[in-house]
Design a protein around this motif. Structure first.
Motif, short mmCIF file in Angstrom:
data_model
loop_
_atom_site.label_atom_id
_atom_site.label_comp_id
_atom_site.label_asym_id
_atom_site.label_seq_id
_atom_site.Cartn_x
_atom_site.Cartn_y
_atom_site.Cartn_z
N PHE A 1 0.84 -1.19 0.00
CA PHE A 1 0.00 0.00 0.00
C PHE A 1 0.88 1.25 0.00
N ARG A 2 0.34 2.34 -0.57
CA ARG A 2 0.95 3.65 -0.35
C ARG A 2 -0.17 4.68 -0.17
N VAL A 3 0.12 5.72 0.58
CA VAL A 3 -0.84 6.80 0.83
C VAL A 3 -0.79 7.76 -0.35
N ILE A 4 -1.95 8.01 -0.95
CA ILE A 4 -2.01 8.98 -2.05
C ILE A 4 -2.75 10.26 -1.64
N ASP A 5 -3.41 10.22 -0.47
CA ASP A 5 -4.06 11.43 0.04
C ASP A 5 -4.29 11.23 1.54
N SER A 6 -4.18 12.31 2.29
CA SER A 6 -4.41 12.23 3.74
C SER A 6 -5.16 13.47 4.20
N LYS A 7 -6.07 13.26 5.14
CA LYS A 7 -6.86 14.35 5.71
C LYS A 7 -6.90 14.19 7.22
N LEU A 8 -7.13 15.30 7.91
CA LEU A 8 -7.24 15.29 9.36
C LEU A 8 -8.37 16.21 9.78
N ASP A 9 -9.22 15.71 10.67
CA ASP A 9 -10.25 16.54 11.30
C ASP A 9 -9.98 16.57 12.80
N MET A 10 -9.92 17.77 13.37
CA MET A 10 -9.63 17.94 14.79
C MET A 10 -10.86 18.52 15.49
#
Length: 245
Positions: free
Chosen positions: A168-177
């Motif tokens: 696997f590889r990460v192609i997009d990342s998001k964060l909600d705080m």
């Protein structure tokens, strides 16, 4: 002996022959309780990462610094130019609870990790030039803020690729705080300690407004950084060693 030779050849050819450490829990993607197993596995892995695991590309998540990261807000012409730099996140390896799910798709898969904490602290350097209510400011000071009962929700979009085997590889990342409180502490914004303490107290009364303003900036800064950390791990461990089924 043949498996050892094969492993050595794989290292030479593809640069990796790592399996999960024995302390990492492995889950079967075909089981109905897969996401619960995944939640438990990630919870256990975070606890282990009080200390770094360099063989698998994982830093300590108890105290992690991003030395090259800088965020700038405002301008000195019409108010206050603020620069925050070298953020350190403290406490990410100490979750109260983890809820995770992995949705496998034909082209990409989505990993969501919802981590709740009693508190998380971020320390940064802080520079400011400009004015606060006609008071000139030109200062460099440490700055710290603590999120009270926060929930961090990480979303990583993954794609598979072949390098002798499937990874696997990460192609997009998001964060909600999200948080139930915010405590800010500018250590030496003013030389007068009473004025400095009063300023921090006034800021903390308005924590909801401040959090709403800073939330998107923090999310945009930290999301790709955590994506890079996850990628550093995934490129070393084949999918078949991550999951059964």
């Amino acid at each position: 002996m043949r498996s050892l030779v094969l492993c050595l050849l794989t290292v030479v050819a593809f640069g990796s022959c790592l399996k999960l450490p024995s302390s990492f829990k492995k889950c079967d993607r075909k089981r109905t309780d897969f996401n619960q197993c995944l939640s438990d596995a990630i919870y256990g892995a975070l606890k282990i990462l009080d200390k770094p695991l360099p063989s698998h590309g994982l830093p300590s998540l108890y105290d992690i610094e991003f030395p090259d990261e800088v965020a700038t807000i405002g301008n000195r012409t019409y108010g206050l130019l603020q620069t925050y730099y070298r953020p350190r996140c403290i406490g990410l390896s100490k979750p109260e609870n983890i809820n995770a799910k992995l949705e496998f798709g034909p082209l990409t898969s989505t990993l969501t990790i919802e981590a709740t904490y009693s508190q998380l602290t971020v320390e940064t350097g802080f520079e400011a030039q400009g004015t606060i209510v006609l008071l000139p400011v030109n200062v460099v000071t440490p700055f710290e803020y603590t999120l009270v009962n926060p929930t961090y929700t990480f979303t990583f979009e993954l794609e598979e690729y072949e390098k002798g085997t499937t990874y696997f590889r990460v192609i997009d990342s998001k964060l909600d705080m999200q948080a139930h409180g915010l405590k800010l502490d500018y250590k030496q914004l003013f030389s007068n300690k009473i004025l400095n303490d009063e300023f921090n107290s006034a800021m903390n009364v308005k924590w909801r407004e401040i959090f709403a303003l800073s939330k998107s900036i923090d999310e945009d800064v930290f999301a790709p950084l955590f994506g890079t950390i996850v990628n550093g791990f995934l490129k070393r461990v084949p999918v078949a060693d991550l999951f059964d089924g």
